[in-house]
Design a protein around this motif. Structure first.
Motif, PDB file in Angstrom:
ATOM      1  N   THR A 184      -8.767 -21.566  42.791  1.00 54.99           N
ATOM      2  CA  THR A 184      -8.716 -20.128  42.489  1.00 54.99           C
ATOM      3  C   THR A 184      -9.605 -19.351  43.450  1.00 54.99           C
ATOM      4  O   THR A 184      -9.358 -18.168  43.720  1.00 54.99           O
ATOM      5  CB  THR A 184      -9.164 -19.841  41.040  1.00 54.99           C
ATOM      6  OG1 THR A 184     -10.530 -20.249  40.854  1.00 54.99           O
ATOM      7  CG2 THR A 184      -8.280 -20.586  40.053  1.00 54.99           C
ATOM      8  N   ARG A 185     -10.632 -20.004  43.975  1.00 53.45           N
ATOM      9  CA  ARG A 185     -11.512 -19.366  44.959  1.00 53.45           C
ATOM     10  C   ARG A 185     -10.986 -19.568  46.371  1.00 53.45           C
ATOM     11  O   ARG A 185     -11.020 -18.641  47.191  1.00 53.45           O
ATOM     12  CB  ARG A 185     -12.930 -19.928  44.840  1.00 53.45           C
ATOM     13  CG  ARG A 185     -13.941 -19.248  45.733  1.00 53.45           C
ATOM     14  CD  ARG A 185     -15.370 -19.658  45.399  1.00 53.45           C
ATOM     15  NE  ARG A 185     -16.314 -18.949  46.259  1.00 53.45           N
ATOM     16  CZ  ARG A 185     -16.745 -19.383  47.427  1.00 53.45           C
ATOM     17  NH1 ARG A 185     -16.337 -20.573  47.885  1.00 53.45           N
ATOM     18  NH2 ARG A 185     -17.590 -18.682  48.154  1.00 53.45           N
ATOM     19  N   PHE A 186     -10.514 -20.747  46.669  1.00 48.74           N
ATOM     20  CA  PHE A 186      -9.900 -21.015  47.978  1.00 48.74           C
ATOM     21  C   PHE A 186      -8.408 -20.738  47.860  1.00 48.74           C
ATOM     22  O   PHE A 186      -7.583 -21.647  47.738  1.00 48.74           O
ATOM     23  CB  PHE A 186     -10.198 -22.449  48.429  1.00 48.74           C
ATOM     24  CG  PHE A 186     -11.592 -22.615  48.945  1.00 48.74           C
ATOM     25  CD1 PHE A 186     -11.870 -22.535  50.303  1.00 48.74           C
ATOM     26  CD2 PHE A 186     -12.645 -22.821  48.069  1.00 48.74           C
ATOM     27  CE1 PHE A 186     -13.164 -22.665  50.776  1.00 48.74           C
ATOM     28  CE2 PHE A 186     -13.943 -22.950  48.527  1.00 48.74           C
ATOM     29  CZ  PHE A 186     -14.209 -22.870  49.890  1.00 48.74           C
ATOM     30  N   ASP A 187      -8.085 -19.455  47.866  1.00 48.10           N
ATOM     31  CA  ASP A 187      -6.723 -18.976  47.664  1.00 48.10           C
ATOM     32  C   ASP A 187      -6.372 -18.035  48.816  1.00 48.10           C
ATOM     33  O   ASP A 187      -7.044 -17.013  49.018  1.00 48.10           O
ATOM     34  CB  ASP A 187      -6.622 -18.238  46.325  1.00 48.10           C
ATOM     35  CG  ASP A 187      -5.207 -17.793  45.989  1.00 48.10           C
ATOM     36  OD1 ASP A 187      -4.349 -17.766  46.900  1.00 48.10           O
ATOM     37  OD2 ASP A 187      -4.959 -17.463  44.819  1.00 48.10           O
ATOM     38  N   ASP A 214     -19.672 -18.278  53.703  1.00 50.97           N
ATOM     39  CA  ASP A 214     -18.321 -18.297  53.148  1.00 50.97           C
ATOM     40  C   ASP A 214     -17.352 -18.634  54.270  1.00 50.97           C
ATOM     41  O   ASP A 214     -17.127 -17.840  55.187  1.00 50.97           O
ATOM     42  CB  ASP A 214     -17.979 -16.932  52.541  1.00 50.97           C
ATOM     43  CG  ASP A 214     -16.662 -16.931  51.779  1.00 50.97           C
ATOM     44  OD1 ASP A 214     -15.946 -17.955  51.824  1.00 50.97           O
ATOM     45  OD2 ASP A 214     -16.342 -15.915  51.143  1.00 50.97           O
ATOM     46  N   VAL A 215     -16.789 -19.828  54.202  1.00 52.66           N
ATOM     47  CA  VAL A 215     -15.910 -20.302  55.274  1.00 52.66           C
ATOM     48  C   VAL A 215     -14.478 -19.803  55.103  1.00 52.66           C
ATOM     49  O   VAL A 215     -13.650 -19.936  56.011  1.00 52.66           O
ATOM     50  CB  VAL A 215     -15.952 -21.845  55.347  1.00 52.66           C
ATOM     51  CG1 VAL A 215     -15.173 -22.471  54.201  1.00 52.66           C
ATOM     52  CG2 VAL A 215     -15.450 -22.362  56.685  1.00 52.66           C
ATOM     53  N   ARG A 216     -14.157 -19.219  53.960  1.00 54.36           N
ATOM     54  CA  ARG A 216     -12.769 -18.858  53.663  1.00 54.36           C
ATOM     55  C   ARG A 216     -12.143 -17.886  54.672  1.00 54.36           C
ATOM     56  O   ARG A 216     -10.973 -18.082  55.049  1.00 54.36           O
ATOM     57  CB  ARG A 216     -12.662 -18.297  52.246  1.00 54.36           C
ATOM     58  CG  ARG A 216     -12.945 -19.318  51.143  1.00 54.36           C
ATOM     59  CD  ARG A 216     -12.958 -18.642  49.784  1.00 54.36           C
ATOM     60  NE  ARG A 216     -13.968 -17.602  49.723  1.00 54.36           N
ATOM     61  CZ  ARG A 216     -14.024 -16.668  48.784  1.00 54.36           C
ATOM     62  NH1 ARG A 216     -13.111 -16.638  47.817  1.00 54.36           N
ATOM     63  NH2 ARG A 216     -14.995 -15.763  48.790  1.00 54.36           N
ATOM     64  N   PRO A 217     -12.854 -16.837  55.123  1.00 52.53           N
ATOM     65  CA  PRO A 217     -12.215 -15.943  56.096  1.00 52.53           C
ATOM     66  C   PRO A 217     -11.757 -16.648  57.373  1.00 52.53           C
ATOM     67  O   PRO A 217     -10.676 -16.347  57.896  1.00 52.53           O
ATOM     68  CB  PRO A 217     -13.308 -14.902  56.377  1.00 52.53           C
ATOM     69  CG  PRO A 217     -14.101 -14.865  55.115  1.00 52.53           C
ATOM     70  CD  PRO A 217     -14.142 -16.296  54.661  1.00 52.53           C
ATOM     71  N   LEU A 218     -12.562 -17.585  57.867  1.00 54.11           N
ATOM     72  CA  LEU A 218     -12.145 -18.316  59.068  1.00 54.11           C
ATOM     73  C   LEU A 218     -11.028 -19.301  58.754  1.00 54.11           C
ATOM     74  O   LEU A 218     -10.076 -19.446  59.539  1.00 54.11           O
ATOM     75  CB  LEU A 218     -13.333 -19.043  59.703  1.00 54.11           C
ATOM     76  CG  LEU A 218     -14.173 -18.204  60.661  1.00 54.11           C
ATOM     77  CD1 LEU A 218     -15.340 -19.018  61.208  1.00 54.11           C
ATOM     78  CD2 LEU A 218     -13.331 -17.662  61.814  1.00 54.11           C
ATOM     79  N   LEU A 219     -11.117 -19.988  57.624  1.00 55.15           N
ATOM     80  CA  LEU A 219     -10.022 -20.882  57.237  1.00 55.15           C
ATOM     81  C   LEU A 219      -8.702 -20.127  57.157  1.00 55.15           C
ATOM     82  O   LEU A 219      -7.655 -20.627  57.571  1.00 55.15           O
ATOM     83  CB  LEU A 219     -10.318 -21.541  55.886  1.00 55.15           C
ATOM     84  CG  LEU A 219     -11.244 -22.751  55.859  1.00 55.15           C
ATOM     85  CD1 LEU A 219     -11.408 -23.234  54.423  1.00 55.15           C
ATOM     86  CD2 LEU A 219     -10.721 -23.884  56.735  1.00 55.15           C
ATOM     87  N   LYS A 220      -8.758 -18.928  56.614  1.00 51.69           N
ATOM     88  CA  LYS A 220      -7.544 -18.127  56.477  1.00 51.69           C
ATOM     89  C   LYS A 220      -6.929 -17.814  57.836  1.00 51.69           C
ATOM     90  O   LYS A 220      -5.709 -17.695  57.975  1.00 51.69           O
ATOM     91  CB  LYS A 220      -7.867 -16.832  55.729  1.00 51.69           C
ATOM     92  CG  LYS A 220      -6.648 -16.013  55.316  1.00 51.69           C
ATOM     93  CD  LYS A 220      -7.028 -14.878  54.390  1.00 51.69           C
ATOM     94  CE  LYS A 220      -5.789 -14.136  53.918  1.00 51.69           C
ATOM     95  NZ  LYS A 220      -6.129 -13.054  52.948  1.00 51.69           N
ATOM     96  N   ARG A 221      -7.787 -17.704  58.849  1.00 50.24           N
ATOM     97  CA  ARG A 221      -7.312 -17.352  60.194  1.00 50.24           C
ATOM     98  C   ARG A 221      -6.791 -18.566  60.965  1.00 50.24           C
ATOM     99  O   ARG A 221      -6.047 -18.413  61.926  1.00 50.24           O
ATOM    100  CB  ARG A 221      -8.455 -16.684  60.960  1.00 50.24           C
ATOM    101  CG  ARG A 221      -8.073 -16.170  62.341  1.00 50.24           C
ATOM    102  CD  ARG A 221      -7.001 -15.100  62.292  1.00 50.24           C
ATOM    103  NE  ARG A 221      -6.607 -14.706  63.640  1.00 50.24           N
ATOM    104  CZ  ARG A 221      -5.752 -15.394  64.407  1.00 50.24           C
ATOM    105  NH1 ARG A 221      -5.213 -16.519  63.955  1.00 50.24           N
ATOM    106  NH2 ARG A 221      -5.445 -14.958  65.602  1.00 50.24           N
TER     107      ARG A 221
END
Length: 224
Positions: A21-24, A112-119
């Motif tokens: 739910t957080r890594f979405d 927070d690694v999510r913004p880079l993962l998203k890219r």
């Protein structure tokens, strides 16, 4: 999750969890400071601190091969904290980057690694050894196609040619070939990414892993 009895003792294998739910990928996330450098380019990335077990030398060799054989603008990103004990190895990696004339961004740590993962367009794990690598599960939860070496639990959850590719440890040629296949096919990246997220939700989510821990506890206490 594989309980079995050995020498009158229960043993269980439960993967490390990810909060899907957080890594979405559908979440609105703040821009990362690196975004402007990545604009208009395909991004091949990994989350790994520069230690020999992560085998970033093989990652760099893969990057060189992809950079030479592709006509599209592509960059490579390594996210991870650098520890004092890793400085010598990191300097070797930096020298190798210069020698190979690679477009590598050593992004350092992120809260927070999510913004880079998203890219990322493709997520790569080049490790020599892993057990249950949370960084790979987080990438899967963010709907990323995975190219990984055959380590730890990865082949259980990265199904070859379904949500990624599995290659032998240290094989930069195969890593590069599989990354290139994904870069060349947007439809493959999307279908693999969709499958990655489904597997993460069904088999790696924190709620699933928590339930398996509870079931393991119940089995153990029922025998006491």
């Amino acid at each position: 999750y594989a309980p079995y009895v050995s020498s009158n003792k229960f043993e269980f294998t439960i993967p490390a969890p990810v909060d899907t739910t957080r890594f979405d990928p559908k979440l609105e996330l703040p821009d990362d400071a690196l975004y402007s450098e990545l604009e208009g380019r395909k991004v091949v990335g990994t989350v790994a601190n520069p230690s020999p077990v992560k085998d970033l030398m093989t990652f760099l060799k893969m990057a060189e091969k992809v950079q030479k054989q592709t006509a599209m603008p592509v960059v490579f990103v390594v996210v991870g904290k650098l520890y004092e004990t890793q400085m010598n190895y990191f300097h070797t990696l930096q020298e190798m980057t210069k020698e190979l004339q690679l477009k590598i961004y050593w992004a350092g740590p992120r809260q927070d690694v999510r913004p880079l993962l998203k890219r990322f367009d493709v997520y790569v794990c080049s490790s020599k050894a892993e057990s249950s690598p949370i960084s790979v599960w987080e990438a899967m939860s963010m709907s990323k196609p995975i190219v990984s070496t055959d380590v730890g639990d990865v082949p259980i959850y990265v199904h070859d040619q379904e949500n990624g590719f599995i290659v032998p440890v240290g094989d930069a040629d195969q890593l590069a070939a599989c990354v290139q296949r994904l870069l060349d096919s947007e439809s493959m990246r999307k279908s693999f990414g969709k499958k990655s997220r489904w597997i993460a939700q069904q088999k790696l989510d924190i709620s699933f892993c928590g339930q398996k821990h509870f079931e393991a506890y119940q089995q153990i206490t029922s025998q006491s």
